[in-house]
Design an enzyme around this catalytic site. Sequence first.
Site, PDB file in Angstrom:
ATOM      1  N   LYS A  12       0.840  -1.210   0.000  1.00  0.00           N
ATOM      2  CA  LYS A  12       0.000   0.000   0.000  1.00  0.00           C
ATOM      3  C   LYS A  12       0.866   1.248   0.000  1.00  0.00           C
ATOM      4  O   LYS A  12       2.019   1.241   0.486  1.00  0.00           O
ATOM      5  CB  LYS A  12      -0.953   0.026   1.199  1.00  0.00           C
ATOM      6  CG  LYS A  12      -0.296  -0.041   2.591  1.00  0.00           C
ATOM      7  CD  LYS A  12       0.262   1.260   3.136  1.00  0.00           C
ATOM      8  CE  LYS A  12       0.935   1.101   4.494  1.00  0.00           C
ATOM      9  NZ  LYS A  12       1.839   2.197   4.833  1.00  0.00           N
ATOM     10  N   ASP A 131      -2.110  -1.832  10.568  1.00  0.00           N
ATOM     11  CA  ASP A 131      -2.544  -1.764   9.165  1.00  0.00           C
ATOM     12  C   ASP A 131      -3.324  -3.002   8.728  1.00  0.00           C
ATOM     13  O   ASP A 131      -3.871  -3.036   7.630  1.00  0.00           O
ATOM     14  CB  ASP A 131      -1.326  -1.627   8.232  1.00  0.00           C
ATOM     15  CG  ASP A 131      -0.632  -0.282   8.386  1.00  0.00           C
ATOM     16  OD1 ASP A 131      -1.231   0.637   8.982  1.00  0.00           O
ATOM     17  OD2 ASP A 131       0.502  -0.148   7.895  1.00  0.00           O
TER      18      ASP A 131
END
Length: 288
Positions: A12, A131
């Site tokens: 990401k 995350d």
Amino acid sequence: MTGTVRLRAHAKLNLYLRIHATRPDGFHDLTSVFHAIDLADDVEMAPGAGVTMSMEVPGEIEGTANLAARALASLGAEQLAIDITKRIPVAGGLGGGSADAAAVLLGARDCLDMSMSDDELSELGATIGSDVPFFVRGDGTALVAGRGDRVTGLECPHTFWFVIGVSFSPLATGDVYSRWDELDPAPAPASAEAMIEAVTTGDVAGVGALLYNDLEPAAVALVPGLAARKEALQECGALGALVSGSGPTIFGLAAGPEHAQEIAEAASGLFDRLHVVASSLRSVQRVR
Ligand code: ATP
């Protein structure tokens, strides 16, 4: 138990990352726009035991310290073997460890026909890493809030192109947050809503102008040369450039695939490795 399950765990980028004051539990709340890209680890699960890693990036990740192993243990699913082909730089600010952990949670649920809901899996994921809930949800783009546990998927049909400048000197997320705590607060940037509008409407110039990361000054303070490399990426033609997450990876935004290739060629020699990548519609996905 079903047979082998294969998943792709994507890296990401944080297109926007705002850190709020430290919470009583020591964590920081954040507001961030996460965006998955098509640089990915392969995660394969089958009956057996243990974790094997095929490293295509430098670094070693030992046994039970592996977030993938911790994810499996948290489910009590030790009858599965995990094989990971690691392409996402380790401790690079690209969320690779969290992506692997989420892939293991999702894969083990499928393999073992477990009845846990996405919310339950997400909650478990949050205990492994901040995350992880983003990757468990699987959206390619999302607004992430709280300490990472409040994830709102965003419809983002546009494909963006990036040049990813990797430095193979890991940067510990904890060290970057500690440095951030010592620095003077930055003036308030444009809102996350402005970035959300730009990213969901495919406004490339808008995304480039609105890239923001509160952790960037802290990462720059810890890694000499990071600021110069970011500037160089911009001079090579990127529409905007930013440290991703806690760094040290820097990404540059391009107008399209050819433009990304041009930037990568101009920037060769500045980084340990450069990738030209596109957006991914999913952050973790099952493959056949
Ligand atoms: P983030 O952006 O989420 O803060 P990061 O991209 O900087 O994370 P990761 O690669 O996710 O960093 O890894 C962070 C730490 O977790 C490293 O110190 C690494 O040794 C450890 N780790 C444990 N398991 C893994 C894994 N499967 N892949 C990568 N790192 C792992």
